[in-house]
Scaffold this motif. Structure first.
Motif, PDB file in Angstrom:
ATOM      1  N   LYS A  36       0.831  -1.178   0.000  1.00 23.24           N
ATOM      2  CA  LYS A  36       0.000   0.000   0.000  1.00 23.24           C
ATOM      3  C   LYS A  36       0.880   1.248   0.000  1.00 23.24           C
ATOM      4  O   LYS A  36       1.995   1.247   0.527  1.00 23.24           O
ATOM      5  N   ALA A  67      -6.302  12.040   3.780  1.00 20.83           N
ATOM      6  CA  ALA A  67      -6.814  10.735   4.167  1.00 20.83           C
ATOM      7  C   ALA A  67      -7.289   9.964   2.939  1.00 20.83           C
ATOM      8  O   ALA A  67      -7.026   8.765   2.794  1.00 20.83           O
ATOM      9  N   LEU A  68      -7.994  10.643   2.016  1.00 20.82           N
ATOM     10  CA  LEU A  68      -8.471   9.972   0.811  1.00 20.82           C
ATOM     11  C   LEU A  68      -7.323   9.584  -0.104  1.00 20.82           C
ATOM     12  O   LEU A  68      -7.300   8.500  -0.687  1.00 20.82           O
ATOM     13  N   GLY A 111      -5.382   6.527   1.496  1.00 15.54           N
ATOM     14  CA  GLY A 111      -6.005   5.232   1.709  1.00 15.54           C
ATOM     15  C   GLY A 111      -7.435   5.093   1.258  1.00 15.54           C
ATOM     16  O   GLY A 111      -7.990   3.992   1.323  1.00 15.54           O
ATOM     17  N   GLY A 112      -8.071   6.167   0.763  1.00 13.72           N
ATOM     18  CA  GLY A 112      -9.478   6.091   0.413  1.00 13.72           C
ATOM     19  C   GLY A 112      -9.751   5.958  -1.063  1.00 13.72           C
ATOM     20  O   GLY A 112     -10.550   5.120  -1.494  1.00 13.72           O
ATOM     21  N   ASN A 113      -9.116   6.777  -1.862  1.00 12.19           N
ATOM     22  CA  ASN A 113      -9.340   6.774  -3.306  1.00 12.19           C
ATOM     23  C   ASN A 113      -8.595   5.633  -3.986  1.00 12.19           C
ATOM     24  O   ASN A 113      -7.701   5.011  -3.419  1.00 12.19           O
ATOM     25  N   LYS A 114      -8.966   5.397  -5.247  1.00 11.79           N
ATOM     26  CA  LYS A 114      -8.147   4.568  -6.130  1.00 11.79           C
ATOM     27  C   LYS A 114      -7.161   5.497  -6.826  1.00 11.79           C
ATOM     28  O   LYS A 114      -7.554   6.370  -7.597  1.00 11.79           O
ATOM     29  N   LYS A 117     -16.965   1.213  -5.064  1.00 11.58           N
ATOM     30  CA  LYS A 117     -17.410   2.280  -4.170  1.00 11.58           C
ATOM     31  C   LYS A 117     -16.325   3.336  -3.919  1.00 11.58           C
ATOM     32  O   LYS A 117     -16.581   4.311  -3.227  1.00 11.58           O
ATOM     33  N   ARG A 118     -15.150   3.139  -4.462  1.00 13.08           N
ATOM     34  CA  ARG A 118     -14.062   4.079  -4.211  1.00 13.08           C
ATOM     35  C   ARG A 118     -13.910   5.036  -5.383  1.00 13.08           C
ATOM     36  O   ARG A 118     -13.998   4.643  -6.546  1.00 13.08           O
TER      37      ARG A 118
END
Length: 787
Positions: free
Chosen positions: A2, A104-105, A108-111, A265-266
C-alpha cells in the motif's frame, strides 16, 4: 504494498514531498509518524497555498509543521498540483510520482495510480531521475524561504550518489528513453514532452483515465493532435465524474467506457494515458488531468504545476499490467454521465481563506512577512497561539510603524501558530510558525557510527571537562574527511534557477560588516536573511549546544513535548526512535564545600598540567591562524576552554571541591587566573579575534558570538577578582585588568543599540553567575548588567 507503507521503509534519512491538497492530521498520523519511526527526519513538504490555507482554516493548524518538518506553501499561476514523494538514503532512493494527495483519501481512500522508481546498487541508472525530481521541487520553493536550502544540503551531504548525479549528469544518448520525468516547463509543455518521448512510433489508439475534464475538451483535443489524432477510449467513473456532454459529438473516434465495475465504491482519482504504438505501449501517469491547464502548464493563463512519469513497455502489455484489459466490456452511455455544464464547480476562495503570510521564530525573535498576494486589506494585529491553541501573550499591534520583528519570551513555552487580524474585521487562515531553532534539531538526520558516539558523548556530558575538547577535535576530523568528498554547499548544477541568489546562500562577511548589515536589517524590520547556513549541523554547534545545556541555558523542551504527542498516535506502527534524556549520573552540588586538600594529589597535578597543555595547544593554534580569517568555531573552542578552567578553578576563599584542581597561584604555571589570561590574550590582547572573524549571514552566528563574549567577559572578571585576592599574583593584576577592559569595550560594540542582544547577553551572564559564582566564592551580583 500500500502507498502509505512505503513511509515505514528503513534506510532513508530525507523526504521531499509535494501535494495539491494537504490534510495535516492524515499526514501526521500516518506518513510522518512512519517516517520518524524509520529514522527519516529531514522532511519537507510543498503544498498548494490556497489548499493549505483552506485546510488550516477548516481543521486548524498542524501539530508538528514548522518544528518537526518544514511545510512550504507553494504557488502556481493555476494550481500547484504535482504529487511527488522523494525518499533519499545514503545508498538507496525511492521516487514516487502519481495522483495521490497527502490527505486521508489520497493515502487510503481513493483509487490512485503511482509510479515507483528505485535507486540502489541494482538500478544505478535511475539516479538522474532523482536529480531531476529534486531540481524540480527546488524550483518551486518561494523566494526567501529560510529552510529548504539547509534541508537539501543535509540530504545531499548524506547521499553522495545523488550529489554525483546532480554534479555530473550522464549524457543522454537515448532520444527515446525508457523512463522520463515529466514536469511543467516554459520551453516544453507536458504534451510536447509526451510526444518527444514517444518519438517516431505511430500511435494506433489512446486509453485515457481522468477524473476531471475541461469544459470544451481542449486538453483531449490538443493531446490527440500532437500524437497524430489516434482514436481515444475514455475510461470514466460515471458515479463521480462530471463530463462536458455537449462537446463530445464534435469529436470523432472517441468512445466512453466505465473505468471500473459498477459495484466499485471508491472514487477513482487516478490519471493515466496509454498510447498504444506499433512498437511500444507508452504509459503516462502522474498528477495531470486531461485538461488544458494540466497538459500545457505555464504556457497558458492559469496553467498548473504538474508532474508525471513516462514509461515505455512492450506493445500490448500495459493494459493487462494495470488490470484494464477488459475495459471494452464496460461501454458507457451518454445518459449515464453527469453533465459538467450543470456542476457546481468549487475552487479555493481567496476571500474566504485569507493568506496570513509567513511567521518565523528564531533566537527569541518572531518576524512576519506579509503575504505576497495583492490584497486591499490592511493588517491590524497578529495573535500568537501556543501548541494548545491558547493565546501566547498580547496580540502584536501592526498599526504602529513598519517594524515586522518582535522579541518574545520563549523561556517556558513557545508560540506555534498565529492569525493575522485585518482592519476590516477579517481574519487570516492560521499561519504555522517556522521555529528555526527547533527545526534545526528535530530534523537533523541521525548520525551513524563513530560520529554518532561522539555526538552522544556531547549530549550526555554533564560537566565541563577536557573530554569536550577531545570530542570536538575528533568531530572536526570527521568533518574534514567529509569535506574532502563534499564541500557542504549546494552542487553548482543546482545554483540556478534558485529561490535565493548564490550570494544570499553563501555570503560570508567580516564580523564588523555582519554587525552593520544586521543593524540595518533590524532598523528595516527583520534580521532574517534569505537563507540559513548549515553551521548548526557542525561539530562546533554540537559543542555549543552542550555548553549551553551545562550552564542551564535551555528553555521549554519541545523535543519532549513533540515526542510525547507522537507517542500518543495509535495503531500506526510507530517505533520510538528519539533519544531518551540521559540519566543524571552526578550528584547535585552541595552548598557547603566538603574539604580542602592539604596537598594536591599526583593525579590532580597531572590533570592540571593537561589543562595547561590544552592552553598551550590553543596558543599554538592561534599562532598558526594568525592573519587568516577565522570562523565562529574558534570562538566556541575558546569558550569551551574557559568554561573548563572555571569548572576546575579553586575558590578565592574557603575550601575546594575535589575537582577544583587549578589553584589561584602555583609555581607550575597552571594557576587558573594565568591560564584564563593566556586564553583571553589570544583573542583580546594584541590580536583582536573579531577583526579577522568571518560569519555567514545567519542569526545563529550572532548567538555564538554573544555566548563567546559573555563567557569571556565573565571569566576575565573572575580572573581579576581571583588575582586581587592573593598577594602572590600581583604581576597578573594589571594585564588581567587591561584584558577585562578591552573585553568590556568589545562587548559594548557587539550589543550596541540592539535590545534583544543585550537581553540575551545578560541572560547568559546570569546563567554563568548561577553556575560558577558560588563555586568560586564570588558575589553573585558582582558583575553588572550591560545596558
Amino acid at each position: 504494498m500500500k502507498y502509505f507503507d512505503v513511509f515505514a521503509e528503513s534506510g532513508f534519512h530525507s523526504a521531499f514531498l509535494t501535494t495539491y491538497a494537504f490534510g495535516a492530521q492524515a499526514f501526521e498520523d500516518v506518513p510522518f509518524s512512519k517516517l520518524r519511526g524509520a529514522k527519516c527526519r529531514n522532511i519537507v513538504i510543498l503544498a498548494d497555498r490556497q489548499m493549505a490555507n483552506q485546510s488550516f482554516a477548516e481543521l486548524g493548524s498542524p501539530q508538528f509543521a514548522g518544528s518537526s518538518y518544514h511545510l512550504i506553501k507553494a504557488d502556481a499561476p493555476g494550481a500547484f498540483h504535482p504529487k511527488i514523494t522523494l525518499l533519499i538514503g545514503a545508498k538507496k532512493g525511492r521516487l514516487l510520482v502519481g495522483s495521490a494527495n497527502l490527505t486521508a483519501l489520497g493515502l487510503g481512500g481513493n483509487k490512485e495510480l503511482i509510479a515507483n522508481l528505485n535507486y540502489n546498487e541494482e538500478a544505478p541508472g535511475n539516479a538522474g531521475h532523482f536529480a531531476d525530481a529534486l531540481s524540480y521541487i527546488r524550483s518551486k520553493v518561494p523566494p526567501g524561504d529560510l529552510w529548504f536550502a539547509t534541508a537539501m544540503q543535509r540530504a545531499l551531504r548524506s547521499a553522495s550518489w545523488l550529489r554525483d548525479a546532480i554534479e555530473n549528469p550522464l549524457p543522454s544518448e537515448d532520444t527515446e528513453p525508457e523512463v522520463a520525468l515529466l514536469t511543467d516547463r516554459v520551453n516544453a509543455t507536458i504534451v510536447d514532452q509526451i510526444a518527444t518521448n514517444i518519438g517516431s512510433d505511430p500511435i494506433d489508439r489512446m486509453v485515457i483515465i481522468s477524473p476531471y475534464w475541461d469544459m470544451k475538451l481542449e486538453g483531449l483535443s490538443r493531446l490527440r493532435a500532437n500524437l497524430g489524432m489516434p482514436p481515444a477510449d475514455l475510461l470514466i467513473d460515471a458515479d463521480t465524474t462530471y463530463f462536458p456532454k455537449s462537446e463530445l459529438p464534435r469529436l470523432t473516434d472517441v468512445e466512453l467506457f466505465r473505468v471500473a465495475a459498477s459495484d466499485n465504491k471508491r472514487f477513482v482519482h487516478a490519471k493515466l494515458i496509454i498510447a498504444q504504438g506499433r512498437s511500444w505501449d507508452h504509459v503516462i501517469s502522474g498528477s495531470m488531468n486531461c485538461t488544458l491547464p494540466a497538459l500545457l502548464g505555464p504556457t497558458v493563463a492559469r496553467g498548473n504545476a504538474e508532474a508525471g512519469i513516462y514509461k515505455r513497455v512492450p506493445s500490448g502489455t500495459a493494459l493487462a499490467a494495470l488490470g484494464l484489459e477488459t475495459y471494452r466490456n464496460r461501454p458507457l452511455q451518454m445518459q449515464d454521465l453527469h453533465d459538467l455544464a450543470f456542476a457546481a464547480i468549487k475552487s479555493p476562495n481567496e476571500d474566504k481563506f485569507v493568506d496570513g503570510g509567513t511567521l518565523i521564530l528564531q533566537s527569541g525573535r518572531i518576524a512576519w512577512t506579509p503575504p505576497t498576494s495583492k490584497t486591499m486589506r490592511k493588517p491590524a494585529a497578529i495573535a500568537l497561539l501556543d501548541r494548545d491553541g491558547s493565546e501566547f501573550g498580547k496580540p502584536i499591534d501592526l498599526t504602529r510603524g513598519d517594524n515586522m520583528e518582535w522579541h518574545v519570551d520563549v523561556e517556558t513555552r513557545r508560540p506555534r501558530s498565529g492569525v493575522v487580524r485585518y482592519a476590516d474585521g477579517s481574519v487570516s487562515a492560521p499561519v504555522q510558525i517556522i521555529d528555526l531553532d527547533v527545526l534545526s534539531v528535530r530534523t537533523l538526520p541521525p548520525a551513524q557510527g563513530r560520529k554518532k558516539s561522539l555526538i552522544d558523548t556531547l549530549a550526555e556530558t554533564m560537566n565541563e571537562d577536557l573530554i569536550l575538547i577531545e570530542t570536538l577535535n575528533q568531530l572536526e576530523a570527521l568533518e574534514f574527511d567529509e569535506a574532502s568528498v563534499n564541500d557542504g554547499n549546494l552542487p553548482k548544477a543546482m545554483t540556478a534557477p534558485s529561490p535565493v541568489s548564490e550570494d544570499q546562500q553563501h555570503a560570508v562577511l567580516t564580523y564588523e560588516e555582519f554587525v552593520r548589515a544586521r543593524s540595518r536589517a533590524i532598523m528595516q524590520g527583520s534580521v532574517f536573511s534569505g537563507s540559513l547556513s548549515t553551521h548548526h549541523d557542525s561539530a562546533a554547534n554540537s559543542l555549543s549546544v552542550a555548553l549551553n545545556r551545562i550552564i542551564g541555558l535551555v528553555g521549554v523542551d519541545l523535543n519532549a513535548d513533540e515526542d510525547r504527542e507522537l507517542n500518543t498516535i495509535a495503531a500506526m506502527d510507530f517505533r520510538v526512535t528519539e533519544p531518551e534524556a540521559p540519566e543524571e549520573n552526578t550528584k547535585p552540588m552541595q552548598p557547603e564545600i566538603a574539604y580542602k586538600p592539604a596537598n594536591a594529589t599526583k593525579r590532580a597535578v597531572a590533570t592540571a598540567k593537561k589543562m595547561k597543555e590544552a592552553v598551550d595547544a590553543f596558543e599554538e593554534r592561534c599562532r598558526s591562524l594568525k592573519g587568516r580569517p577565522i570562523t565562529t568555531a574558534e570562538l566556541v573552542r575558546l569558550r569551551a576552554l574557559l568554561q573548563i578552567l572555571l569548572s576546575h578553578a579553586q575558590p578565592i576563599r574557603g575550601e575546594a571541591l575535589p575537582n577544583q584542581i587549578l589553584p589561584i597561584h602555583t609555581k607550575g604555571s597552571y594557576d587558573w587566573p594565568r591560564l584564563v589570561g593566556r586564553l583571553l590574550n589570544q583573542h583580546f590582547g594584541t590580536a583582536r579575534a573579531l577583526q579577522t572573524l568571518q560569519v555567514a549571514q545567519d542569526e545563529t552566528e550572532q548567538k555564538r558570538v554573544l555566548e563567546y563574549l559573555a563567557v569571556a567577559d565573565w571569566a576575565a572578571r573572575a580572573a581579576v577578582a581571583a588575582a586581587a585576592s592573593d598577594p602572590k599574583t600581583t604581576e597578573l593584576r594589571r594585564p588581567l585588568g587591561n584584558l577585562a577592559k578591552a573585553l568590556a569595550a568589545q562587548v559594548a560594540v557587539a550589543i550596541k543599540d540592539i535590545e534583544g542582544d543585550k537581553a540575551y547577553l545578560n541572560e547568559l551572564l546570569l546563567k554563568l553567575d548561577e553556575r560558577f559564582a558560588d563555586r568560586l566564592a564570588l558575589r553573585r551580583r558582582q558583575f553588572p548588567e550591560f545596558d
